[in-house]
Structure formats: structure tokens, C-alpha cells
Write an enzyme that holds these catalytic residues in place. Structure first.
Site, PDB file in Angstrom:
ATOM      1  N   HIS A 136      29.866  24.422  59.328  1.00  0.00           N
ATOM      2  CA  HIS A 136      29.434  23.031  59.502  1.00  0.00           C
ATOM      3  C   HIS A 136      28.235  22.691  58.634  1.00  0.00           C
ATOM      4  CE1 HIS A 136      32.292  23.164  62.855  1.00  0.00           C
ATOM      5  NE2 HIS A 136      32.517  21.953  62.400  1.00  0.00           N
ATOM      6  N   GLU A 167      44.349  22.103  65.908  1.00  0.00           N
ATOM      7  CA  GLU A 167      43.543  23.071  65.166  1.00  0.00           C
ATOM      8  C   GLU A 167      43.575  24.462  65.789  1.00  0.00           C
ATOM      9  OE1 GLU A 167      39.462  21.746  65.091  1.00  0.00           O
ATOM     10  OE2 GLU A 167      39.496  21.103  67.176  1.00  0.00           O
ATOM     11  N   ASN A 219      40.363  23.371  59.131  1.00  0.00           N
ATOM     12  CA  ASN A 219      39.229  24.307  59.094  1.00  0.00           C
ATOM     13  C   ASN A 219      39.372  25.351  60.196  1.00  0.00           C
ATOM     14  OD1 ASN A 219      38.341  22.453  57.263  1.00  0.00           O
ATOM     15  ND2 ASN A 219      36.862  21.490  58.619  1.00  0.00           N
ATOM     16  N   ASP A 220      39.647  24.850  61.399  1.00  0.00           N
ATOM     17  CA  ASP A 220      39.816  25.783  62.504  1.00  0.00           C
ATOM     18  C   ASP A 220      41.208  26.385  62.527  1.00  0.00           C
ATOM     19  OD1 ASP A 220      37.362  26.048  63.916  1.00  0.00           O
ATOM     20  OD2 ASP A 220      37.517  23.930  64.402  1.00  0.00           O
ATOM     21  N   CYS A 252      42.442  16.125  58.955  1.00  0.00           N
ATOM     22  CA  CYS A 252      41.029  15.855  58.717  1.00  0.00           C
ATOM     23  C   CYS A 252      40.239  17.116  58.347  1.00  0.00           C
ATOM     24  CB  CYS A 252      40.399  15.150  59.915  1.00  0.00           C
ATOM     25  SG  CYS A 252      40.490  16.119  61.416  1.00  0.00           S
TER      26      CYS A 252
HETATM   27  C1  PEP Z   1      38.693  21.195  61.542  1.00  0.00           C
HETATM   28  O1  PEP Z   1      38.577  22.144  62.302  1.00  0.00           O
HETATM   29  O2  PEP Z   1      39.474  21.186  60.554  1.00  0.00           O
HETATM   30  C2  PEP Z   1      37.898  19.976  61.744  1.00  0.00           C
HETATM   31  C3  PEP Z   1      38.081  18.906  61.012  1.00  0.00           C
HETATM   32  O3  PEP Z   1      36.912  20.011  62.680  1.00  0.00           O
HETATM   33  P1  PEP Z   1      35.523  20.793  62.516  1.00  0.00           P
HETATM   34  O4  PEP Z   1      35.361  21.146  61.067  1.00  0.00           O
HETATM   35  O5  PEP Z   1      34.458  19.860  62.981  1.00  0.00           O
HETATM   36  O6  PEP Z   1      35.684  21.981  63.389  1.00  0.00           O
HETATM   37 MG    MG Z   2      37.613  21.957  64.190  1.00  0.00          MG
END
Ligand code: PEP
Ligand code: MG
Length: 578
Positions: A190, A431, A454-455, A502
Site C-alpha cells: 500500500h 480478491e 493485488n490480493d 481495480c
Molecule cells: C486489490 O487487492 O487488488 C485492491 C485493489 O485492493 P487493495 O490494493 O487496497 O488491497
Molecule cells: Mg485488496
């Protein structure tokens, strides 16, 4: 002057920064000399006394819990922190020089260490380790507050740190922090995401930097390639100033796309929206040519000393809704946990925080807290096109329970005559692999899916997204991840709901072609990435993208997939290769 030195890391936020290094807690006893405003000097001293008391409490506890032979060591440490002359001298120096206490305390401890270390007597020389120990203990408390200086820097700097937490990053002001380099971290930590949203060039995972850099050293940070250059030669500086100028010219060219839609030459339209972490960023979306907010990460509102109340949250959400006008705003309910923790929830230290009390799990177990956020979001929905999105969903039960709480909250608002959008859309982040696998069962429960790559990558491949030791395995273009994405899009469409993405993968121009071809309805990316992705969408026929997606899904290894997509991008968009 020492020679130029190049260090490799992971480029996580594009752009080039050229400036002086500001070391943040790299060496435990070396803190940079930060100027203190005259009216803040007494607060600085108070902070020092607080740090001393905290260190003393810890030492007393250690002494009391230790066996006899060790007890004496901590007793001696405690005595050092009670030496009135030593402490008074430090306070006087802070008042006199108006420099941060961490800097002065660190210097004094170093002086004492070199004094004792130079003595003949074995016993005194042996005290050096004790003094260092006490010094670092106090420094740890001082540096905890020293990190607040990120919000009050007086000049432009490049921050160099062993690690930065998202709450450190959120304090950075773009005018002052022009770049940063950390030894830890990965592309989708993050902290990296925050750097992109602040548009600060950044490199993480530069594991050897702390041993090489001195405060005030000149640095070049290339956030694209992940290269960090210490003490650059005049030739290197010239070269990078030219790169900076080229980037600026390219940005200008891209800005011509601003008011054009994200539509392919054969008419496939994608909603290209933005991920934001702070309400002020919403203004930037339109300037970059984006369509609304695909993901408002609300965690940063909660990463401070006191929790925000309903009215304050309502103000923040309303600000974003107002900035986005007629465009949608998807507000994600708070996703604390993982690498974003706050002290308000007394979460016992978890061995695997990313697998622990995070996102919707934490909210469902803190209903009162969750309801406050839902009330604020629902109230803001009366002002525009708001959607609610739940993070970290792993199965149908959680969605039903969370929706039940929304219904309860709506009922309360109705009872109080407070307006909200009765038809507010409710969706989930996909995710967690179980949610992707169960997409067919989850789709009938919601209005939309937004795939969080991402997750999804970290959980699907069992690769910690913030650990540089395994970053070579963190590849969202892994066939397993791509198959899950494709499956989620198909499942969503079978059930007539829209599917967005996203995660950071959407901001990768090479990947965007394949994602477009899989039929995603929306891509939500950092505002800074919008122009490039729009260029790719507008320059790729949907029929071609569909063929590419099909081919990609048949390739066996992540390396081959990346090579294939990057080759395609190079051919079709040579202008992206700066
Ligand atoms: C993700 O996990 O892809 C996401 C967009 O959320 P974050 O990066 O805040 O975990
Ligand atoms: Mg996430």
C-alpha cells in the site's frame, strides 16, 4: 566526493526524481537534523520526556521479568536514563539549536559511545553495547514521532527508509517529498500504491541502500526502471534531466486524450475510472480524463489518533461525490488489517496479518463501527451515483450478512427521515481465490464485481505482496490468476452484472490489452495511469484484444505471457517506450 553508485530495486511509481536524500530511521542512532519552529520547541521537549518515560517503563518491566543475573543489566540501563545532567544538556541543546531531539539525542549517544569505546579499561569498553541499546530504545520512541516530520518538511527531499508504512506515506506532501526509496516493500504494497496516487516517483525493495547513502547525498530515483543512483556524475545528471524533459513532453501529448472516451476503434466502450485514497484526489480524475471513482480506499481516514465520526465521514464521501458529478463513485468499506493496521482495534499481534482480521471480517465483528460508515455512505448516496463495495469477501455468507447490515441501516435512516439512494448498488471485491471460484454463486447476490488483482495474486500464488524476498514470484500475469479473472468476468456476465478490475494490473499497459479482450466492463487505475491506458484502449480494436486474450489464456508460463504482451505493446505503441 565518493563515486557514483547504482542500486537496483522495484520501480513502483513512474517518473524521475532528482534531489537530496533525507534518511528516515535508516541507522537507529542517526536521525536527520530537522528544524523545529520556535513555537514547537517545547512540544519537542515534551515528546522527548514522553519517549524517555516509555523507554523507562519498558526497561522496568524487563528488569522485573528477568532472572537475577540479567536483572542488573536493565537496572543499569534505567540509571542511564535517569542521569539529570545528561538529559538537561540535551534539552538545552534542542532549545538553543532548534533542531529535532532525535537528531541531538542520537549524536550525544554516539559521542558517549566513542568516548567509552576509546577507553583502556575493559569494563568501560564493555559498556558500549549497553549504551547503544538504551540509545536505540529511546530512539525507537522518538522516531515514532519523528515520522510526523514528513508532514512538516521545509525543503524538497527524497526520503530513504528501511520501510515506510502506509500511514507514513499518507503524511507525505508532494511539494516536499519528491521521491522515495525503501529497502522493503513490493509493487502492490500500500505504500507503493500511495506513491502512485501522490505521483511521487518511488523505488521499493532497494535492499542495500542504507549502507550506502548519507544524509544530504544527491540521488536520482527512476521509478520506472527501479534504478537508484547515488551521487550521480554530471553526465548521469544530464542524461536524467533529459529523460525528465521527455516524460514531461509525453505527458503533454497524452493530455490531448483527456476529453475523449475510452472506446476502441471498433466501438467497445470501457469505463476507465480511478482508484483514490483521499478525497482531494477526486479532483484529479477529471483532469486526467477518467470517468468517476472505481475504488475509494477509505482506510486512510481511519489511520490516525481518533476514529472519524459519521458526520466527518459523510463530509469526505460527499466531497468525492461532488467532485465526480454524474459519474459513479464506488466507496469501499474499510479494509483495515494486512499492512494497514490501526491501534483502535486491539488486534493481538498476528503471525499472518494478511490472512487474519482484515477487511469485511473485521467489520462484521465490529458492527457498531461498520454501521457508522454505512450510514455515512448511504447519506452521501443521496447526492450522486454511489456504490458500496465490500473487501476481502471469501464466500456468500459474508455478503448476505453485510447486506443484512445495510438493510438494517437503511431502515434506521428511513425511520429518521434521512435521505439516501434506495437503489444504491452493492458489489464486492473479488480478491480472495474462493470468491473467484464461487463467482457464479456470488453474482446473484450483488450488482457488480470488481476484481482486486493485488490480493488475488498474493492469495492465489501464496506470495506476500509486501515481501521483496519473494517479489520475483509475484506476477499477476500468471496463468492461474488470468484464468481466475477470465472466469469471474464470464460468471458475472452470465448473471447480467458488470465486472470491473481495480488491481494494479489494470494500470499495466501491456496487460490492459488482454484484460480488454476478456470483456471487462470497467478498469479502475491510479489517476496517473489513466492517460496511458486510454491510449491503449483507443488504439486497440476489440476484435484484436479478444484474440490476444484467447492466446494469452493458452500460454503456459508467466514469463512467456509477459514477453508476448510486451512485444505486442512495443509494436503497436512504440511511443510508450520512453
Ligand atoms: C486489490 O487487492 O487488488 C485492491 C485493489 O485492493 P487493495 O490494493 O487496497 O488491497
Ligand atoms: Mg485488496
Amino acid at each position: 566526493m565518493r563515486n557514483e553508485r547504482r542500486i537496483g530495486g522495484i520501480g513502483v511509481s513512474p517518473g524521475v526524481a532528482i534531489g537530496r536524500a533525507f534518511l528516515l530511521g535508516v541507522d537507529e542512532l542517526k536521525a536527520p537534523p530537522v528544524r523545529i519552529l520556535p513555537h514547537k520547541v517545547e512540544d519537542e521537549i515534551k515528546g522527548f520526556r514522553r519517549a524517555l518515560s516509555q523507554a523507562k517503563r519498558e526497561l522496568a518491566r524487563l528488569r522485573d521479568d528477568s532472572p537475577g543475573e540479567v536483572e542488573g543489566i536493565f537496572g543499569a540501563h534505567l540509571m542511564m536514563l535517569e542521569d539529570p545532567v545528561f538529559l538537561r544538556e540535551i534539552e538545552e541543546e534542542v532549545r538553543e539549536k532548534r533542531l529535532s531531539v532525535a537528531h541531538i539525542f542520537g549524536e550525544r549517544i554516539e559521542e558517549v559511545i566513542s568516548h567509552f569505546g576509546g577507553l583502556e579499561d575493559e569494563h568501560f569498553r564493555g559498556r558500549v553495547a549497553d549504551i547503544r541499546d538504551v540509545g536505540t530504545r529511546v530512539m525507537a520512541h522518538l522516531l515514532g514521532t519523528e515520522r510526523e516530520v514528513l508532514a512538516h518538511l521545509q525543503e524538497e527531499v527524497i526520503v530513504v527508509a528501511h520501510d515506510l508504512s502506509p500511514s507514513d506515506t499518507v503524511q507525505m506532501r508532494k511539494e516536499r517529498v519528491i521521491g522515495f526509496v525503501t529497502e522493503l516493500g513490493g509493487r502492490t504494497s500500500h505504500t507503493a500504491i500511495m506513491a502512485r496516487s501522490l505521483e511521487i516517483p518511488a523505488v521499493v525493495g532497494a535492499s542495500r541502500i542504507s549502507g550506502e547513502v548519507n544524509p544530504g547525498d544527491m540521488l536520482v530515483v527512476d521509478g520506472q526502471t527501479g534504478r537508484v543512483i547515488l551521487r550521480p556524475s554530471p553526465t548521469t545528471l544530464k542524461e536524467y534531466r533529459q529523460v525528465k524533459a521527455r516524460l514531461k513532453r509525453f505527458e503533454k501529448t497524452l493530455s490531448r486524450l483527456r476529453d475523449l472516451p475510452a472506446v476502441t476503434p471498433d466501438g467497445r466502450r470501457v469505463e476507465l475510472s480511478a482508484n483514490i485514497e483521499a478525497p482531494e484526489e477526486a479532483e484529479e480524475i477529471r483532469r486526467k480524463g477518467g470517468y468517476g471513482t472505481g475504488l475509494f480506499r477509505t482506510e486512510y481516514l481511519f489511520m490516525r489518533a481518533t476514529l472519524p465520526g459519521e458526520d466527518e465521514q459523510f463530509e469526505v464521501y460527499s466531497q468525492v461525490v461532488r467532485s465526480c458529478g454524474d459519474c459513479p463513485v464506488i466507496i469501499r468499506t474499510v479494509d483495515l488489517g494486512g499492512d494497514k493496521f490501526v491501534s483502535h482495534f486491539r488486534v493481538p499481534k498476528e503471525v499472518n496479518p494478511f490472512l487474519g482480521w482484515r477487511g469485511i471480517r473485521l467489520c462484521l465483528q465490529n458492527r457498531g463501527f461498520f454501521k457508522i460508515q454505512l450510514r455515512a455512505i448511504l447519506r452521501a448516496s443521496a447526492l450522486g451515483r454511489v456504490g458500496i463495495m465490500f473487501p476481502m469477501v471469501s464466500g456468500v455468507g459474508e455478503v448476505r450478512e453485510a447486506k443484512g447490515i445495510i438493510e438494517e441501516t437503511k431502515e434506521e435512516l428511513r425511520g429518521q427521515g434521512i435521505e439516501f439512494d434506495e437503489g444504491i448498488q452493492v458489489g464486492i471485491m473479488v480478491e480472495v481465490p474462493s470468491a473467484a471460484i464461487l463467482a457464479d454463486l456470488l453474482a446473484p447476490e450483488v450488482n457488480f464485481f470488481s476484481i482486486g488483482t493485488n490480493d488475488l495474486t498474493q492469495y492465489c500464488l501464496a506470495v506476500d505482496r509486501v515481501n521483496p524476498n519473494v517479489s520475483y514470484l509475484y506476477e499477476p500475469l500468471h496463468p492461474a490468476v488470468l484464468k481466475l479473472i477470465n472466469q469471474v468476468v464470464e460468471a458475472g456476465h452470465r448473471h447480467g452484472i458488470w465486472v470491473g478490475l481495480c488491481g494494479e494490473l489494470g494500470a499495466d499497459p501491456a496487460a490492459a490489452v488482454a484484460l480488454l479482450g476478456m470483456g471487462l466492463d470497467e478498469l479502475s487505475v491510479s489517476p496517473v495511469a489513466i492517460p496511458q491506458i486510454k491510449l491503449v484502449i483507443r488504439g486497440t480494436a476489440y476484435s484484436l484484444a479478444q484474440r490476444v486474450a484467447k492466446e494469452v489464456l493458452a500460454i503456459t508460463t508467466p514469463q512467456e505471457i509477459r514477453e508476448y504482451l510486451e512485444g505486442l505493446l512495443k509494436n503497436n505503441f512504440p511511443q510508450l517506450n520512453i
